[in-house]
Design a protein around this motif. Structure first.
Motif, PDB file in Angstrom:
ATOM      1  N   LEU A   1       0.842  -1.186   0.000  1.00 45.52           N
ATOM      2  CA  LEU A   1       0.000   0.000   0.000  1.00 45.52           C
ATOM      3  C   LEU A   1       0.886   1.247   0.000  1.00 45.52           C
ATOM      4  CD1 LEU A   1      -3.113   0.319   0.320  1.00 45.52           C
ATOM      5  CD2 LEU A   1      -2.696   0.727   2.740  1.00 45.52           C
ATOM      6  N   THR A   2       0.581   2.192  -0.890  1.00 42.73           N
ATOM      7  CA  THR A   2       1.364   3.426  -0.963  1.00 42.73           C
ATOM      8  C   THR A   2       0.479   4.641  -0.717  1.00 42.73           C
ATOM      9  OG1 THR A   2       2.940   2.485  -2.548  1.00 42.73           O
ATOM     10  CG2 THR A   2       2.782   4.878  -2.475  1.00 42.73           C
ATOM     11  N   TYR A   3       0.963   5.543   0.130  1.00 46.39           N
ATOM     12  CA  TYR A   3       0.366   6.875   0.229  1.00 46.39           C
ATOM     13  C   TYR A   3       1.359   7.848  -0.376  1.00 46.39           C
ATOM     14  CZ  TYR A   3      -3.260   5.158   3.342  1.00 46.39           C
ATOM     15  OH  TYR A   3      -4.318   4.475   3.858  1.00 46.39           O
ATOM     16  N   LEU A   4       0.896   8.571  -1.375  1.00 47.22           N
ATOM     17  CA  LEU A   4       1.774   9.486  -2.087  1.00 47.22           C
ATOM     18  C   LEU A   4       1.162  10.881  -1.986  1.00 47.22           C
ATOM     19  CD1 LEU A   4       3.012   8.510  -5.650  1.00 47.22           C
ATOM     20  CD2 LEU A   4       2.647  10.870  -4.992  1.00 47.22           C
TER      21      LEU A   4
ATOM     22  N   ARG B   1      -2.631   4.058  -3.214  1.00 48.10           N
ATOM     23  CA  ARG B   1      -2.571   2.988  -4.209  1.00 48.10           C
ATOM     24  C   ARG B   1      -2.341   1.655  -3.517  1.00 48.10           C
ATOM     25  NH1 ARG B   1      -3.278   2.177  -9.916  1.00 48.10           N
ATOM     26  NH2 ARG B   1      -2.254   0.204 -10.349  1.00 48.10           N
ATOM     27  N   ASN B   2      -3.230   0.717  -3.787  1.00 51.36           N
ATOM     28  CA  ASN B   2      -3.046  -0.647  -3.302  1.00 51.36           C
ATOM     29  C   ASN B   2      -2.493  -1.477  -4.464  1.00 51.36           C
ATOM     30  OD1 ASN B   2      -3.324  -3.327  -2.526  1.00 51.36           O
ATOM     31  ND2 ASN B   2      -5.091  -2.864  -1.228  1.00 51.36           N
ATOM     32  N   TRP B   3      -1.261  -1.955  -4.304  1.00 46.98           N
ATOM     33  CA  TRP B   3      -0.583  -2.676  -5.384  1.00 46.98           C
ATOM     34  C   TRP B   3      -0.900  -4.167  -5.349  1.00 46.98           C
ATOM     35  CZ3 TRP B   3       1.850   0.545  -8.681  1.00 46.98           C
ATOM     36  CH2 TRP B   3       2.250   1.798  -8.202  1.00 46.98           C
ATOM     37  N   GLY B   4      -1.718  -4.586  -4.416  1.00 45.50           N
ATOM     38  CA  GLY B   4      -1.976  -6.014  -4.291  1.00 45.50           C
ATOM     39  C   GLY B   4      -0.713  -6.750  -3.898  1.00 45.50           C
ATOM     40  N   ASN B   5      -0.490  -7.882  -4.513  1.00 44.85           N
ATOM     41  CA  ASN B   5       0.670  -8.718  -4.182  1.00 44.85           C
ATOM     42  C   ASN B   5       1.964  -8.228  -4.816  1.00 44.85           C
ATOM     43  OD1 ASN B   5      -0.479 -11.207  -2.784  1.00 44.85           O
ATOM     44  ND2 ASN B   5      -1.824 -10.967  -4.549  1.00 44.85           N
TER      45      ASN B   5
ATOM     46  N   GLU C   1       9.063   6.737 -13.525  1.00 44.74           N
ATOM     47  CA  GLU C   1       7.991   5.784 -13.748  1.00 44.74           C
ATOM     48  C   GLU C   1       7.854   4.872 -12.528  1.00 44.74           C
ATOM     49  OE1 GLU C   1      10.100   6.564 -16.434  1.00 44.74           O
ATOM     50  OE2 GLU C   1       8.460   7.743 -17.268  1.00 44.74           O
ATOM     51  N   LEU C   2       6.629   4.436 -12.275  1.00 48.18           N
ATOM     52  CA  LEU C   2       6.373   3.451 -11.229  1.00 48.18           C
ATOM     53  C   LEU C   2       6.136   2.121 -11.920  1.00 48.18           C
ATOM     54  CD1 LEU C   2       4.909   6.368 -10.366  1.00 48.18           C
ATOM     55  CD2 LEU C   2       4.536   5.089  -8.270  1.00 48.18           C
ATOM     56  N   VAL C   3       7.122   1.245 -11.802  1.00 47.66           N
ATOM     57  CA  VAL C   3       7.098  -0.010 -12.551  1.00 47.66           C
ATOM     58  C   VAL C   3       6.496  -1.100 -11.676  1.00 47.66           C
ATOM     59  CG1 VAL C   3       8.503  -1.712 -13.761  1.00 47.66           C
ATOM     60  CG2 VAL C   3       9.121   0.715 -13.864  1.00 47.66           C
ATOM     61  N   SER C   4       5.395  -1.662 -12.150  1.00 46.12           N
ATOM     62  CA  SER C   4       4.682  -2.664 -11.367  1.00 46.12           C
ATOM     63  C   SER C   4       4.203  -3.771 -12.297  1.00 46.12           C
ATOM     64  CB  SER C   4       3.501  -1.984 -10.647  1.00 46.12           C
ATOM     65  OG  SER C   4       2.836  -2.905  -9.805  1.00 46.12           O
ATOM     66  N   ALA C   5       3.262  -4.537 -11.829  1.00 44.02           N
ATOM     67  CA  ALA C   5       2.676  -5.596 -12.652  1.00 44.02           C
ATOM     68  C   ALA C   5       1.181  -5.603 -12.387  1.00 44.02           C
ATOM     69  CB  ALA C   5       3.299  -6.944 -12.307  1.00 44.02           C
ATOM     70  N   ASP C   6       0.443  -6.235 -13.294  1.00 47.57           N
ATOM     71  CA  ASP C   6      -1.011  -6.248 -13.169  1.00 47.57           C
ATOM     72  C   ASP C   6      -1.435  -7.360 -12.203  1.00 47.57           C
ATOM     73  OD1 ASP C   6      -3.735  -6.329 -13.421  1.00 47.57           O
ATOM     74  OD2 ASP C   6      -3.719  -6.036 -15.596  1.00 47.57           O
ATOM     75  N   ASP C   7      -1.791  -6.940 -10.998  1.00 48.83           N
ATOM     76  CA  ASP C   7      -2.097  -7.908  -9.933  1.00 48.83           C
ATOM     77  C   ASP C   7      -3.327  -8.764 -10.252  1.00 48.83           C
ATOM     78  OD1 ASP C   7      -1.475  -8.944  -7.313  1.00 48.83           O
ATOM     79  OD2 ASP C   7      -3.304  -7.976  -6.609  1.00 48.83           O
ATOM     80  N   ARG C   8      -4.133  -8.339 -11.218  1.00 47.55           N
ATOM     81  CA  ARG C   8      -5.326  -9.133 -11.543  1.00 47.55           C
ATOM     82  C   ARG C   8      -4.958 -10.499 -12.119  1.00 47.55           C
ATOM     83  NH1 ARG C   8      -8.292  -4.880 -15.327  1.00 47.55           N
ATOM     84  NH2 ARG C   8      -6.191  -4.905 -16.169  1.00 47.55           N
TER      85      ARG C   8
END
Ligand SMILES: [Ca+2]
Ligand SMILES: [Ca+2]
Length: 264
Positions: A105-108, A117-121, A136-143
């Motif tokens: 979980l991020t608070y920005l 933002r909740n990034w999930g896993n 850039e904020l590099v993540s993945a699609d938690d779905r």
């Protein structure tokens, strides 16, 4: 993408003795971000407060309810960094909800504007992909986690975000992300090829076959080339690696917004 953040909280949970309140600070230019909390011997810390100062003035104070059982991540739980390149740093706080996997979980704070933002896993990392001064904020699609496989067998396609005026905006299809997508798609295809033959004898690997094919296809869709992804799944079906999977993935790609071709 990284799951590092998710493990970071564990050590705090096992801290030996009750302690006084702690404060972690990050500063950049006039912006100072402070994260304070009181560690507990047998659980998540209490009294988590996020504060942001602009010079001498406090512009943000946010108390996190103890009932949410959040824990600051172990490393760099608070950062001050100019994400959008406008010369003023944003304050970034990273917490973790505990539990087996979920959630990062991020608070920005961009000035006083809060973005949660909740990034999930999956978590995320900060990286200026194209060296243009905008991070850039590099993540993945938690779905994609649990969708085709258990968590351990799940692969999630790339998702890249950028800080907008008052929200994070999806930049995955931005041309500067293309090399990252290509590299990751190659990795997913390699995983599929490596496990496909063994998966015929080892049922445990079959979920990895499915999730690598789906994540590969999603990355290709982000490159505007779903068809190449579908073609690999079609070949996988002919080889007997998967059954009826093309229909599933094609429908998911449309539902999840990856395949934007209008068939109507
Ligand atoms: Ca900024
Ligand atoms: Ca950039």
């Amino acid at each position: 993408v990284t799951r590092v953040l998710l493990l970071a909280a564990a050590a705090l949970l096992f801290a030996a003795a009750p302690a006084a309140a702690k404060t972690e600070v990050a500063t950049s230019g006039a912006i100072r971000a402070e994260l304070s909390y009181t560690p507990q011997p047998d659980g998540p810390p209490k009294d988590i407060v996020l504060r942001v100062f602009d010079g001498d003035e406090q512009i943000v104070q946010k108390r996190i309810a103890d009932s949410r059982y959040l824990t600051p991540v172990l490393r760099d739980a608070v950062r001050a960094r100019d994400l959008d390149g406008d010369g003023t740093a944003e304050a970034i706080f990273d917490l973790f909800t505990g539990g087996a996997h979920c959630c990062a979980l991020t608070y920005l704070y961009r000035g006083t504007t809060e973005i949660e933002r909740n990034w999930g896993n999956v978590g995320y990392r900060l990286r200026d992909v194209d060296d243009d001064g905008v991070t850039e904020l590099v993540s993945a699609d938690d779905r994609f986690n649990y969708r085709y496989a258990s968590y351990a067998g799940s692969l999630a396609p790339l998702q890249v975000l950028r800080l907008g005026e008052d929200e994070l905006v999806d930049a995955t299809r931005d041309p500067v992300v293309t090399p990252l997508l290509r590299r990751e798609a190659r990795r997913f295809r390699r995983i599929y090829r490596n496990v496909a033959v063994r998966a015929r004898r080892d049922r445990g690997l079959r979920e990895l076959v499915r999730s690598s094919l789906a994540a590969y296809t999603a990355d290709l869709c982000s490159l505007d080339d779903c068809d190449t992804g579908y073609a690999l799944i079609r070949r996988a079906q002919r080889r007997g690696d998967v059954r009826g999977f093309l229909r599933v993935v094609r429908s998911d790609m449309q539902t999840l917004g990856y395949d934007t071709v209008d068939w109507g």
